[in-house]
Motif scaffolding. Structure first.
Motif, short mmCIF file in Angstrom:
data_model
loop_
_atom_site.label_atom_id
_atom_site.label_comp_id
_atom_site.label_asym_id
_atom_site.label_seq_id
_atom_site.Cartn_x
_atom_site.Cartn_y
_atom_site.Cartn_z
N ILE A 105 0.82 -1.22 0.00
CA ILE A 105 0.00 0.00 0.00
C ILE A 105 0.85 1.27 0.00
O ILE A 105 0.43 2.31 -0.51
CB ILE A 105 -0.97 -0.01 1.20
CG1 ILE A 105 -2.06 -1.07 0.96
CG2 ILE A 105 -1.62 1.35 1.42
CD1 ILE A 105 -3.05 -1.21 2.09
N ASN A 106 2.07 1.17 0.54
CA ASN A 106 2.96 2.34 0.60
C ASN A 106 4.21 2.10 -0.25
O ASN A 106 5.27 1.72 0.28
CB ASN A 106 3.36 2.64 2.05
CG ASN A 106 2.20 3.15 2.87
OD1 ASN A 106 1.48 4.05 2.45
ND2 ASN A 106 2.01 2.57 4.06
N PRO A 107 4.14 2.28 -1.56
CA PRO A 107 5.26 1.95 -2.45
C PRO A 107 6.56 2.65 -2.09
O PRO A 107 7.62 2.01 -2.00
CB PRO A 107 4.76 2.38 -3.83
CG PRO A 107 3.27 2.36 -3.73
CD PRO A 107 2.97 2.78 -2.33
N GLU A 108 6.52 3.98 -1.90
CA GLU A 108 7.74 4.72 -1.63
C GLU A 108 8.36 4.30 -0.31
O GLU A 108 9.58 4.10 -0.21
CB GLU A 108 7.45 6.22 -1.62
CG GLU A 108 8.69 7.08 -1.45
CD GLU A 108 8.38 8.57 -1.50
OE1 GLU A 108 9.30 9.36 -1.23
OE2 GLU A 108 7.22 8.94 -1.81
N LYS A 148 -7.82 1.81 -4.92
CA LYS A 148 -6.56 2.01 -5.64
C LYS A 148 -5.41 1.19 -5.07
O LYS A 148 -4.24 1.46 -5.34
CB LYS A 148 -6.18 3.49 -5.68
CG LYS A 148 -7.21 4.35 -6.40
CD LYS A 148 -6.75 5.79 -6.51
CE LYS A 148 -7.77 6.63 -7.28
NZ LYS A 148 -7.36 8.04 -7.41
N ASN A 149 -5.74 0.17 -4.28
CA ASN A 149 -4.71 -0.72 -3.75
C ASN A 149 -3.97 -1.42 -4.89
O ASN A 149 -2.75 -1.59 -4.85
CB ASN A 149 -5.35 -1.75 -2.81
CG ASN A 149 -4.34 -2.54 -2.00
OD1 ASN A 149 -3.19 -2.68 -2.38
ND2 ASN A 149 -4.78 -3.08 -0.89
N GLU A 151 -3.25 -0.46 -7.96
CA GLU A 151 -2.21 0.37 -8.58
C GLU A 151 -0.99 0.51 -7.67
O GLU A 151 0.15 0.52 -8.15
CB GLU A 151 -2.76 1.76 -8.90
CG GLU A 151 -3.75 1.79 -10.07
CD GLU A 151 -5.19 1.64 -9.61
OE1 GLU A 151 -5.40 1.13 -8.48
OE2 GLU A 151 -6.09 2.02 -10.37
N LYS A 152 -1.23 0.57 -6.39
CA LYS A 152 -0.11 0.72 -5.44
C LYS A 152 0.73 -0.55 -5.38
O LYS A 152 1.96 -0.50 -5.25
CB LYS A 152 -0.66 1.08 -4.07
CG LYS A 152 -1.29 2.47 -4.03
CD LYS A 152 -1.94 2.76 -2.68
CE LYS A 152 -2.60 4.13 -2.68
NZ LYS A 152 -3.30 4.42 -1.40
N GLU A 155 2.94 -0.51 -8.41
CA GLU A 155 4.02 0.46 -8.24
C GLU A 155 5.08 -0.09 -7.28
O GLU A 155 6.29 0.06 -7.53
CB GLU A 155 3.47 1.79 -7.70
CG GLU A 155 4.57 2.84 -7.54
CD GLU A 155 4.07 4.14 -6.93
OE1 GLU A 155 4.93 4.95 -6.50
OE2 GLU A 155 2.83 4.35 -6.86
N THR A 156 4.62 -0.72 -6.22
CA THR A 156 5.57 -1.30 -5.26
C THR A 156 6.43 -2.36 -5.94
O THR A 156 7.64 -2.43 -5.74
CB THR A 156 4.83 -1.91 -4.06
OG1 THR A 156 4.09 -0.89 -3.39
CG2 THR A 156 5.81 -2.55 -3.08
#
Length: 363
Positions: A105-108, A148-149, A151-152, A155-156
């Motif tokens: 959920i938190n890619p960055e 939008k999970n 997409e995250k 990205e992760t």
């Protein structure tokens, strides 16, 4: 399958509990997902062990030959000190490879943490980072409960795929049972693979019988396709000599769809440390009667050396396995791999009866 598996089996059969093969550490109960098959996120009771407390218990002599550590949750990346936690575990248990599952959920944040982990522990063996993916966008977001999970997660994956070995972790539930093949196809296109993350029935998971899909008609064919796709059949002599993942995973799934009791090394070769310091034999049955002790109240060695004979007997007789849920592969699969005679006996029977490796006998 190497000589170590035979050595662990001999230790287990001779009740030698001097070396713990696998450590599961639930880093926190906190979670930012809202999964339909889990209620951890509804609980606000996580009193996580500090890095100092983790440092203390992981210095136990019983971890001197541990081969793997599984970090789970909750969501491990919610711990700001996750990199420090990993560094301490690697320092104290350098023999172990690391496995971790994250919801992405938190890619960055996830990328930043793994970069720090890699920088601070260049010789750490990271075996696998599992990234949760339950299906296409609508299905994944519905089952995970976060808009939008999907997409995250993607990205992760793109952020960490060159940092750590990463695969997609698929959890079966009533809403996505028809999408496992889709996830496997998607994973291959991304250059990786998908594996099964088990739905566990215990007091921290919001699971009903309808979510336990492994005993429904047709699941054996889904699991057989999965094994053939991921592991490949190397042939009778190779399979018998080396007992590769193709055999151990097939044995696991065949046993599950038939609700057959399986060997388990929880409490003898495997241990689970919960976020607040409670010690359990495994992560399947988390009832008060299974708490071996708490490392905030006693040292790990003393707790491990005084596990009750009743709990060990329960595990040895397998009375804790069915019908109150599904153990899954978190502890059962390493136990299976550590029991070569059981695998050989099962495989030979399948081979000479010319049966599918995953086949329902009685329904």
């Amino acid at each position: 399958m190497g000589i170590n598996q035979y050595q662990r089996w001999i230790r287990h059969k001779t009740n030698n509990r001097n070396f713990i093969n696998g450590l599961r550490f639930t880093t926190t109960w906190r979670c930012n997902s809202r999964c339909t098959t889990c209620s951890i996120w509804k609980m606000d009771d996580s009193n996580d062990l500090t890095v100092s407390e983790i440092d203390k218990f992981s210095k136990s002599k019983y971890f001197s030959k541990t081969s793997y550590i599984t970090l789970s949750g909750g969501e491990p990346t919610l711990r700001n000190d996750l990199p420090e936690l990993v560094t301490v575990l690697h320092k104290n248990i350098p023999s172990a490879g690391l496995n971790l599952t994250t919801n992405g959920i938190n890619p960055e944040r996830t990328e930043r943490m793994f970069r720090e982990i890699r920088k601070n522990n260049p010789d750490l063996r990271i075996d696998l980072v599992g990234l949760s993916l339950n299906g296409p966008k609508d299905i994944h977001d519905k089952t995970r409960g976060i808009p939008k999970n999907y997409e995250k997660v993607l990205e992760t994956y793109d952020r960490i795929k060159n940092l750590v070995p990463v695969a997609f972790s698929f959890t079966f539930c009533k809403d996505n049972v028809d999408y496992f093949d889709w996830v496997q196809d998607f994973a291959e296109k991304k250059g990786t693979y998908a594996y099964i993350c088990w739905t566990v029935m215990n007091q921290r998971f919001q699971v009903s019988d309808e979510d336990l899909l492994f005993w429904k008609p047709g699941m054996e064919k889904v699991l057989l396709r999965h094994v053939d796709r991921v592991y490949k059949n190397k042939g009778f002599l190779y399979n018998l000599a080396f007992l590769p993942a193709y055999i151990s995973s097939s044995y696991l799934y065949d046993s599950i769809v038939n609700q057959r009791l399986m060997p388990c090394q929880a409490g003898s070769q495997i241990v689970h440390v919960a976020p607040e310091g409670d010690i359990y034999p495994c992560n399947f049955k988390l009832t008060p009667d299974r708490i071996l002790g708490n490392i905030r109240e006693d040292n790990f060695d003393n707790i491990w050396e005084n596990i009750s004979s009743e709990i060990l007997s329960e595990i040895d007789s397998k009375t804790c396995m069915y019908p109150n849920g599904l153990c899954g592969d978190s502890d059962i699969l390493p136990s299976i791999k550590g029991n070569p005679p059981e695998l050989i006996k099962w495989y030979l029977a399948k081979y000479f009866k010319r049966e599918e490796l995953i086949q329902v006998k009685d329904r």
